[in-house]
Design an enzyme around this catalytic site. Structure first.
Site, PDB file in Angstrom:
ATOM      1  N   ASP A  59     -10.036  17.518 -21.475  1.00  0.00           N
ATOM      2  CA  ASP A  59      -9.780  18.883 -21.305  1.00  0.00           C
ATOM      3  C   ASP A  59      -8.274  19.103 -21.020  1.00  0.00           C
ATOM      4  O   ASP A  59      -8.080  18.647 -19.702  1.00  0.00           O
ATOM      5  CB  ASP A  59     -10.641  19.397 -20.261  1.00  0.00           C
ATOM      6  N   THR A  92      -6.696  25.355 -24.253  1.00  0.00           N
ATOM      7  CA  THR A  92      -5.413  24.814 -23.304  1.00  0.00           C
ATOM      8  C   THR A  92      -4.505  23.737 -24.048  1.00  0.00           C
ATOM      9  O   THR A  92      -3.305  24.029 -23.943  1.00  0.00           O
ATOM     10  CB  THR A  92      -5.823  24.369 -22.090  1.00  0.00           C
ATOM     11  N   THR A  93      -4.978  22.803 -24.464  1.00  0.00           N
ATOM     12  CA  THR A  93      -4.141  21.869 -25.266  1.00  0.00           C
ATOM     13  C   THR A  93      -3.358  22.481 -26.278  1.00  0.00           C
ATOM     14  O   THR A  93      -2.200  22.105 -26.351  1.00  0.00           O
ATOM     15  CB  THR A  93      -5.198  20.698 -25.709  1.00  0.00           C
ATOM     16  N   ASP A 396     -17.255  25.137 -19.993  1.00  0.00           N
ATOM     17  CA  ASP A 396     -16.241  25.777 -21.279  1.00  0.00           C
ATOM     18  C   ASP A 396     -17.370  25.959 -22.480  1.00  0.00           C
ATOM     19  O   ASP A 396     -16.993  27.127 -23.057  1.00  0.00           O
ATOM     20  CB  ASP A 396     -15.475  24.516 -21.839  1.00  0.00           C
TER      21      ASP A 396
END
Lengths: 536, 548
Positions: A59, A92-93, A396
């Site tokens: 993550d 996010t990545t 998530d």
């Protein structure tokens, strides 16, 4: 020399080209680190904390938080990613990768003398256009459509944990959200308790339609398993309490002392008696023989426990505040704050309450509730890092399902949006006048980084895959074409059940264009003041 | 947070000072593999009945002489992150199956070692992981076919004992016959009708001195402390000994609020003591009248109380552990009372005999009971170290019994199962079309390596023995493993099933699963980011107990 060094000789600074170079290298550095995490085929990173604890993660957000970044630019980007995670729980990545790619591509233009301002104007136009594309390709989702929700959850979870586990959690997560959903009310994910138990394997994780508390009954003689039980949730102190004022006893004889011992507890004993009397009254007549469980937020001391044990009431003490609300939601009834308020309608009901012992840890399961509006995701795993990994993933996944329901739509995943937006931006760039066109084109090219990285993580040739996708998109006349990771060929993600959240993509496009613009427009980095208090 | 304007480009400048970052195959994967292999290589010499012992000195200077891999690793406090993952998996093995920690660790080590060669060959870690997972799936299925038999009645000592013996054998070779007998008897005697077996029901009491042959089984509880008062023996002429159990101190009741004795005259002072005596006597007398011959206290026993307890010929014992007190309450059927009152007939416990014995130079109080819910293995040995090691062996044996009650099936021991699995897996690998073929055959190699280690530990030539076993298996014979004769100490390749060597299926299942899982996790990590070690004392395990 910067003017600031005249004013303060200790100041640190970086100017003009140097400042830009710092920003660009930092964002590219982060991009390099996070690149290998993207997508279901991404690899794991191992984080070792200062205390030697191990954490394994894919993550991006977890990684950025744990990395203890000290670089100003990098921490700025990390904060954007954290904001992305707080808002949407995913992407996010992608955010970090896109920022990195935008700055990387902008570098060439700036080096050729283009003013960053022109680029950022282009980004702004590109953002609007990209959001318009997003609206075009979205797919409507209704809460009743469980299959679509499953697809959304699966897409999110597959990027966090291995495939078999993702499949298992998908069902659990989706059903959990559907269970707590109420028509007309906003979804409150806090109603899903996430409980960890360190035993068995990760594949034994499951959804419990009820509640799991991480403590057990406090008296060895209390029943460990009751069926068809009334649940009394209380916030009443059942332990001896000291007076607030300084007080003392004076006595003349041992007999008087014996009496005082009993008298000082009388107050609490009466409370316990009231509860026991209440139990006797509700568990009579038609309800004779039904069990009665007390869950107390405050303490219950050994004497009270003994009385309760004799009355056959399993009692849990010091329940967590948040669980008090959850129990009421799961079993019905409401929490009472005083023994004066005891009334039959404050009782909840559960079909089965039992204690589970795991080594020295005890857990209490409250199951078979009639209409639970609060459920528990029970995570199992052989060790702590597996548990944390699953917990992050589950969080998530929950957010993904919630987003899908709140948005009322989803977006084809597997790079489909990026390919479609990139093509549409390239076309739009032609109608943009002035040097802002370069900005739009840069944005269009930068978007392709996501399908490229997805492909290279899955072991395919990124250039080849990208060309294939663009070709296929052109041939199909603008259909949402994504990447099939197994084969490296183009596919239709909407049909394959690969769906991303609408709000995730929206947030990514928005925050990426803003941050990239901010970073490009920096022409001086300053740090005034002493570098350390000791005065180096 | 004081951020500086960065000078040096690159990733390192982004992180806090002292942080380390390893990425890629060479830096992360191979280094991890090396660390894990070294650790598992260390414990591999302990494997098997005639494995070697290790002396471990832990952080507080305590000595351990043991060949129990779990203990060695626990006391070593492994710090390397990848090696730590293996340690965690062996800990999990201990929790799930109670035994086979060394097997789990070794197998994980060998799996990683074998993986290294295919990685160097050019396979990617994800491919190896996929192959290993496939191999694990196959191995689990094949393991089902290796089942030799099952225990039909877990209360039948003749069936249970051989299995316990094998579990204990790997820890205490030579003493295994005696220990296995004790453990089997202890476990069977406390197995509730139709209920789950609770390992907590078998207690161990260690008394220094004597020899291991002096160890014996006591139905009931044994406390390693002397009785408080003068009364030391309670042997009822007829019937049973009644026991009153108090969770509180046996003394005067004290108010929680601060109390002060208010005296105005000398007469009051004299009366006060007199009345205290009177109350206590009344209390103890009522206990005696209720038939209590033994009083067990969770706290201290007051002097005056003790005086009257002696007077009424009641044995007083102080049990400081709350858990022991609860166990005693279970054993005697008493209800622990929260305050000093006279127990009713239901609250009063009973047992057949309570005696104080002198074992070696230690006084122990024994609560004996036929068909008791709790039994105690009284261990005797000449040194503390040996006692500790015996205790661990007993724990393993008891856990083996627990595993047995959950899954009564067993496979052949002595490396026979591993060897058979290896041969089958190797054959299956040949038929596998993809790149996974390599990983599957390496999985087989790793299993072979386990057998080889066992052979080496038994003073045999590893390679030669392995080839012998393979030849026997190829000739169609079954259950071929290494048998170590407890009398002569000689080892040879033989049909181990005929010699009564068997291991529990459950243990093997978990060992395979956990070893493979941890090896795969280590392989799938391609990047390690380590923060600077925090200052201050290292955090110890779980802190003090809470209010329980």
């Amino acid at each position: 020399m910067s003017a600031i060094s005249v004013l303060n000789s200790k100041a640190e600074f970086a100017r003009a080209q140097q400042a830009l170079a710092i920003n660009i290298t930092a964002s590219r550095g982060l991009q390099d680190v996070l690149k290998s995490n993207l997508g279901p085929k991404g690899t794991l990173k191992m984080l070792v904390s200062g205390a030697g604890d191990i954490k394994l993660t894919k993550d991006g957000c977890v990684l950025l938080n744990e990395m203890q970044i000290q670089h100003p630019t990098a921490s700025l980007i990390a904060r954007v990613a954290t904001a992305q995670d707080d808002m949407t729980g995913d992407g996010t990545t992608s955010t970090v990768l896109l920022i990195g790619e935008l700055l990387k591509l902008s570098e060439d233009h700036v080096a050729e003398g283009l003013h960053p301002r022109h680029l950022t104007e282009g980004f702004e136009i590109a953002k609007e256009k990209a959001l318009a594309v997003l609206e075009q390709i979205k797919i409507p989702v209704t809460p009743a459509d469980r299959d679509l929700l499953l697809s959304v959850a699966r897409t999110s979870l597959k990027t966090k944990v291995h495939a078999a586990l993702a499949e298992l959690l998908t069902e659990a997560v989706t059903d959990a959200v559907l269970a707590i959903r109420q028509e007309g009310a906003e979804l409150d994910l806090n109603r899903v308790e996430i409980m960890q138990m360190m035993h068995k394997t990760d594949m034994d994780s499951k959804l419990v339609r009820g509640l799991v508390l991480d403590h057990g009954v406090r008296h060895p003689d209390m029943p460990k398993r009751v069926e068809n039980a009334f649940i009394l949730v209380a916030n009443v102190s059942l332990e001896y309490e000291k007076t607030e004022v300084n007080s003392g006893f004076f006595y003349k004889s041992a007999a008087e002392r014996e009496k005082l011992v009993l008298a000082e507890r009388e107050f609490i004993t009466q409370r316990v008696q009231r509860i026991i009397a209440f139990k006797e009254s509700v568990c009579s007549g038609a309800n004779a023989g039904r069990a009665f469980v007390l869950i107390n937020q405050k303490g219950v001391d050994p004497y009270s426990l003994d009385l309760l044990a004799k009355a056959g009431i399993p009692s849990l003490r010091r329940a967590k505040r948040r669980n008090m609300e959850r129990i009421a939601l799961a079993c019905g009834g409401y929490a009472v704050n005083s023994v004066d308020d005891l009334a039959p309608d404050c009782l909840g009901e559960a079909g089965l309450v039992y204690e589970y012992t795991l080594g020295e840890e005890k857990y209490t399961f409250i199951e078979e509730c009639k209409r639970p509006q609060s459920v528990t995701l029970l995570i199992r795993g052989p060790n702590k890092y597996t548990l944390t990994q699953i917990k992050d993933a589950v969080n998530d996944g929950l957010k993904a399902v919630r987003n899908a329901i709140n948005d009322g739509c989803a977006v084809p995943g597997a790079g489909a949006f990026e390919v479609a937006a990139s093509r549409s931006l390239t076309r739009a760039a032609e109608s943009v006048a002035g040097r802002a066109r370069l900005g739009v084109q840069t944005f269009a090219d930068a978007l392709l980084v996501l399908p490229k990285v997805l492909a290279s993580n899955a072991g395919h040739d990124s250039q080849e895959v990208m060309v294939k996708l663009l070709e296929e998109s052109q041939r199909s006349g603008g259909a949402a074409v994504g990447l099939d990771l197994a084969t490296g060929e183009a596919c239709l993600p909407a049909d394959a059940g690969v769906l991303d959240n609408h709000c995730v993509k929206k947030q990514i496009v928005n925050s990426v264009s803003v941050i990239a613009a901010n970073l490009l427009l920096v022409d001086e980095i300053l740090r005034a003041g002493l570098s350390s208090l000791k005065g180096e | 947070m004081a951020l500086h304007v960065p000078r040096a480009p690159g990733f390192y400048s982004m992180m806090k000072e002292g942080a380390r970052h390893y990425a890629g195959m060479d830096e992360a994967v191979f280094r991890n593999i090396e660390a894990c292999c070294q650790m598992s290589g260390m414990t591999s010499t302990c494997y098997g009945p005639v494995g070697m012992n290790k002396i471990v000195i832990n952080h507080i200077g305590k000595h351990f002489i043991t060949k129990d891999a779990a203990t060695v690793l626990q006391e070593l406090e492994v710090a390397h992150p990848a090696a730590k993952m293996l340690v965690l998996s062996s800990k999990q093995q201990e929790q799930e199956a109670g035994d086979g920690t060394n097997l789990c660790l070794m197998l994980a080590g060998f799996l990683l070692k074998e993986a290294e060669s295919v990685l160097r060959m050019g396979l990617s870690p994800t491919e190896v992981v996929a192959g290993y997972e496939k191999a694990l799936e196959m191995a689990q299925k094949m393991l089902e076919d290796q089942v030799v038999g099952q225990v039909s009645d877990v209360r039948d000592i003749a069936q249970v004992e051989p299995l316990i013996r094998c579990a204990v054998m790997s820890k205490q070779f030579g003493l295994h016959e005696r220990l296995a007998r004790l453990i089997s008897e202890a476990c069977i005697s406390v197995l509730p009708q139709g209920g789950h077996f609770d390992v907590d029901r078998v207690r161990v009491c260690k008394v220094l001195g004597g020899s291991v042959d002096g160890s014996r089984l006591v139905g009931g509880m044994v406390f390693r402390r002397a009785a408080e008062g003068d009364v030391t023996q309670v042997i009822p002429e007829s019937g049973r000994v009644k026991v009153a159990v108090f969770a509180c101190p046996v003394d005067f009741l004290q108010t929680e609020t601060k109390g002060t004795v208010l005296m105005e005259t000398a007469a009051e002072l004299a009366n006060f003591s007199a009345e205290e005596e009177r109350i206590m006597e009344a209390q103890v007398r009522s206990l005696a009248e209720a038939g209590a011959r033994v009083v067990v206290s969770g706290g201290k026993v007051g002097e005056l109380a003790l005086h009257y307890l002696n007077h009424y010929n009641i044995l007083a014992l102080r049990v400081s552990s709350k858990f022991d007190l609860r166990r005693l309450a279970t054993a005697t059927g008493a209800i622990a009372l929260p305050r000093l009152t006279t127990p009713t007939a239901e609250e009063m416990g009973s047992c057949s005999r309570v005696v104080t014995q002198e074992v070696g130079d230690t006084n122990v109080v024994v609560f004996e009971e036929d068909n008791c819910k709790i039994s105690t293995v009284l261990l005797r040995a000449s040194t503390e170290n040996l006692l500790d090691d015996l205790e661990r062996a007993v724990d393993d044996g008891v856990n083996a019994y627990k595993a047995l009650t959950r899954n009564p099936r067993f496979v052949s021991g002595g490396g026979a199962t591993e060897a058979a699995l290896a041969v089958k897996l190797a054959a299956a690998a040949e038929a596998e079309p993809g790149l996974e073929q390599y990983a599957i055959s390496r999985f087989a190699n790793a299993l072979d390596a386990v057998v080889k280690t066992l052979a080496t530990n038994c003073c045999l030539n590893g390679a030669e023995t392995l080839s012998k076993i393979h030849a026997e298996l190829a000739a169609g014979r079954k259950h071929i493993g290494i048998f170590c004769d407890p009398d002569s100490g000689e080892s040879a390749v033989a049909n181990v099933s005929e010699r009564g060597l068997s291991d529990l299926l459950l243990v093997k299942q978990w060992a395979l699963r956990l070893a493979c899982r941890s090896a795969c996790t280590v392989l799938s990590v391609d990047e390690i980011i380590m923060s600077r070690p925090a200052g201050g004392p290292k955090p110890r395990g779980p802190g003090g107990d809470d209010d329980d």
